[in-house]
Design a protein around this motif. Structure first.
Motif, PDB file in Angstrom:
ATOM      1  N   LEU A  74     -26.134  -9.895  -7.867  1.00 56.16           N
ATOM      2  CA  LEU A  74     -26.764  -8.652  -7.439  1.00 56.16           C
ATOM      3  C   LEU A  74     -26.860  -7.719  -8.640  1.00 56.16           C
ATOM      4  CD1 LEU A  74     -27.768  -6.794  -5.111  1.00 56.16           C
ATOM      5  CD2 LEU A  74     -25.377  -6.099  -4.818  1.00 56.16           C
ATOM      6  N   ALA A  75     -28.063  -7.249  -8.977  1.00 55.81           N
ATOM      7  CA  ALA A  75     -28.269  -6.389 -10.143  1.00 55.81           C
ATOM      8  C   ALA A  75     -27.603  -5.033  -9.941  1.00 55.81           C
ATOM      9  CB  ALA A  75     -29.757  -6.204 -10.415  1.00 55.81           C
ATOM     10  N   GLU A  76     -26.872  -4.611 -10.981  1.00 58.68           N
ATOM     11  CA  GLU A  76     -26.240  -3.284 -11.004  1.00 58.68           C
ATOM     12  C   GLU A  76     -26.963  -2.347 -11.952  1.00 58.68           C
ATOM     13  OE1 GLU A  76     -22.184  -3.672 -12.190  1.00 58.68           O
ATOM     14  OE2 GLU A  76     -21.539  -4.141 -10.156  1.00 58.68           O
ATOM     15  N   THR A  77     -27.388  -2.886 -13.087  1.00 61.67           N
ATOM     16  CA  THR A  77     -28.152  -2.100 -14.049  1.00 61.67           C
ATOM     17  C   THR A  77     -29.307  -2.955 -14.557  1.00 61.67           C
ATOM     18  OG1 THR A  77     -26.838  -2.784 -15.971  1.00 61.67           O
ATOM     19  CG2 THR A  77     -26.139  -0.779 -14.839  1.00 61.67           C
ATOM     20  N   ILE A  78     -30.406  -2.287 -14.845  1.00 64.22           N
ATOM     21  CA  ILE A  78     -31.567  -2.938 -15.444  1.00 64.22           C
ATOM     22  C   ILE A  78     -31.943  -2.073 -16.634  1.00 64.22           C
ATOM     23  CG2 ILE A  78     -33.937  -3.718 -15.121  1.00 64.22           C
ATOM     24  CD1 ILE A  78     -33.325  -3.763 -12.068  1.00 64.22           C
ATOM     25  N   GLY A  79     -31.943  -2.677 -17.807  1.00 62.82           N
ATOM     26  CA  GLY A  79     -32.143  -1.881 -19.013  1.00 62.82           C
ATOM     27  C   GLY A  79     -30.934  -0.980 -19.190  1.00 62.82           C
ATOM     28  N   SER A  80     -31.171   0.250 -19.473  1.00 54.27           N
ATOM     29  CA  SER A  80     -30.057   1.177 -19.674  1.00 54.27           C
ATOM     30  C   SER A  80     -29.808   2.046 -18.448  1.00 54.27           C
ATOM     31  CB  SER A  80     -30.335   2.061 -20.893  1.00 54.27           C
ATOM     32  OG  SER A  80     -31.554   2.762 -20.698  1.00 54.27           O
ATOM     33  N   GLY A  81     -30.467   1.729 -17.334  1.00 57.24           N
ATOM     34  CA  GLY A  81     -30.303   2.552 -16.138  1.00 57.24           C
ATOM     35  C   GLY A  81     -29.789   1.790 -14.948  1.00 57.24           C
TER      36      GLY A  81
ATOM     37  N   LEU B 202     -33.031 -11.625 -27.326  1.00 58.26           N
ATOM     38  CA  LEU B 202     -32.808 -12.387 -28.550  1.00 58.26           C
ATOM     39  C   LEU B 202     -31.884 -11.679 -29.536  1.00 58.26           C
ATOM     40  CD1 LEU B 202     -33.536 -15.006 -29.947  1.00 58.26           C
ATOM     41  CD2 LEU B 202     -35.549 -13.893 -30.883  1.00 58.26           C
ATOM     42  N   THR B 203     -31.837 -10.346 -29.491  1.00 50.81           N
ATOM     43  CA  THR B 203     -30.986  -9.586 -30.417  1.00 50.81           C
ATOM     44  C   THR B 203     -29.583  -9.347 -29.861  1.00 50.81           C
ATOM     45  OG1 THR B 203     -31.642  -7.410 -29.580  1.00 50.81           O
ATOM     46  CG2 THR B 203     -33.021  -8.390 -31.320  1.00 50.81           C
ATOM     47  N   GLY B 204     -29.326  -9.783 -28.621  1.00 43.37           N
ATOM     48  CA  GLY B 204     -28.024  -9.554 -28.004  1.00 43.37           C
ATOM     49  C   GLY B 204     -27.957  -8.261 -27.213  1.00 43.37           C
ATOM     50  N   THR B 205     -29.092  -7.593 -27.042  1.00 44.87           N
ATOM     51  CA  THR B 205     -29.142  -6.362 -26.249  1.00 44.87           C
ATOM     52  C   THR B 205     -29.088  -6.691 -24.770  1.00 44.87           C
ATOM     53  OG1 THR B 205     -30.460  -5.284 -27.962  1.00 44.87           O
ATOM     54  CG2 THR B 205     -30.524  -4.297 -25.762  1.00 44.87           C
ATOM     55  N   GLU B 206     -28.278  -5.953 -24.039  1.00 43.13           N
ATOM     56  CA  GLU B 206     -28.144  -6.169 -22.600  1.00 43.13           C
ATOM     57  C   GLU B 206     -29.434  -5.784 -21.880  1.00 43.13           C
ATOM     58  OE1 GLU B 206     -25.623  -4.169 -19.042  1.00 43.13           O
ATOM     59  OE2 GLU B 206     -24.450  -4.864 -20.759  1.00 43.13           O
ATOM     60  N   LEU B 207     -29.916  -6.703 -21.042  1.00 45.00           N
ATOM     61  CA  LEU B 207     -31.121  -6.463 -20.249  1.00 45.00           C
ATOM     62  C   LEU B 207     -30.796  -6.144 -18.810  1.00 45.00           C
ATOM     63  CD1 LEU B 207     -33.291  -9.419 -21.614  1.00 45.00           C
ATOM     64  CD2 LEU B 207     -33.535  -6.984 -22.183  1.00 45.00           C
ATOM     65  N   VAL B 208     -29.927  -6.958 -18.209  1.00 47.62           N
ATOM     66  CA  VAL B 208     -29.537  -6.782 -16.806  1.00 47.62           C
ATOM     67  C   VAL B 208     -28.056  -7.115 -16.689  1.00 47.62           C
ATOM     68  CG1 VAL B 208     -29.991  -7.448 -14.394  1.00 47.62           C
ATOM     69  CG2 VAL B 208     -31.831  -7.581 -16.060  1.00 47.62           C
ATOM     70  N   ARG B 209     -27.357  -6.319 -15.865  1.00 46.04           N
ATOM     71  CA  ARG B 209     -25.944  -6.580 -15.553  1.00 46.04           C
ATOM     72  C   ARG B 209     -25.868  -6.810 -14.036  1.00 46.04           C
ATOM     73  NH1 ARG B 209     -20.831  -5.104 -17.961  1.00 46.04           N
ATOM     74  NH2 ARG B 209     -22.142  -4.424 -19.684  1.00 46.04           N
ATOM     75  N   PHE B 210     -25.238  -7.930 -13.672  1.00 45.12           N
ATOM     76  CA  PHE B 210     -25.105  -8.312 -12.267  1.00 45.12           C
ATOM     77  C   PHE B 210     -23.639  -8.341 -11.867  1.00 45.12           C
ATOM     78  CE2 PHE B 210     -28.904 -10.561 -13.746  1.00 45.12           C
ATOM     79  CZ  PHE B 210     -29.813 -10.375 -12.718  1.00 45.12           C
TER      80      PHE B 210
END
Length: 156
Positions: free
Chosen positions: A53-60, A145-153
């Protein structure tokens, strides 16, 4: 396959290994106390296969009561909800590398904010190149590809 070789950077590998090491290293040598696994973390999967279940998408964060989900099967089958529409497709999972193939989705219309979140989520899946598990917080994190977080579940 050439894309996966780009993902063997020390940064991405180290992140995944460090997270896995907290569970795998429990009780090794005289470090049992240092590597102790908090209650609940020991049953955390060390794979992105499962329901999330997505908690954050991008930085929001995500909209309240909107269920943006990811179901990843061991066979690479992908499905879920973007919050408004259902989607499905395939993914290629190889070690810490994760690529989502073409995804198909239903075409229902929802409130503009829900549609915007769904579009942001589907674009994040498209940009995903790697994953890692945070066993202490029980989270799956998709990375570009750079290791930046896209989505946190969180686990579902």
């Amino acid at each position: 396959m050439g894309q996966f070789s780009l993902l063997s950077s020390p940064l991405l590998t180290r992140r995944r290994v460090m997270g896995a090491g907290l569970v795998a290293g429990a009780g090794v040598g005289g470090l049992a106390g240092l590597w102790a696994v908090p209650a609940g973390a020991q049953d955390m999967p060390l794979t992105p296969v499962g329901e999330w279940l997505a908690e954050t998408i991008g930085s929001g964060g995500v909209l309240d009561r909107i269920q943006t989900t990811l179901v990843l099967g061991a066979d690479g089958a992908v499905s879920g909800s973007g919050g408004c529409n259902r989607y499905s497709g395939i993914a290629k999972l190889s070690g810490a590398a994760l690529l989502f193939g073409p995804l198909s989705a239903s075409r229902m219309a929802c409130a503009p904010a829900v549609m915007a979140q769904e579009q942001k989520f589907l674009l994040a899946l498209e940009r995903t190149r790697a994953w890692r598990i945070d066993p202490l917080r029980r989270k799956l994190i998709l990375l570009d590809l750079t290791g930046t977080e896209l989505v946190r579940f969180s686990t579902r």
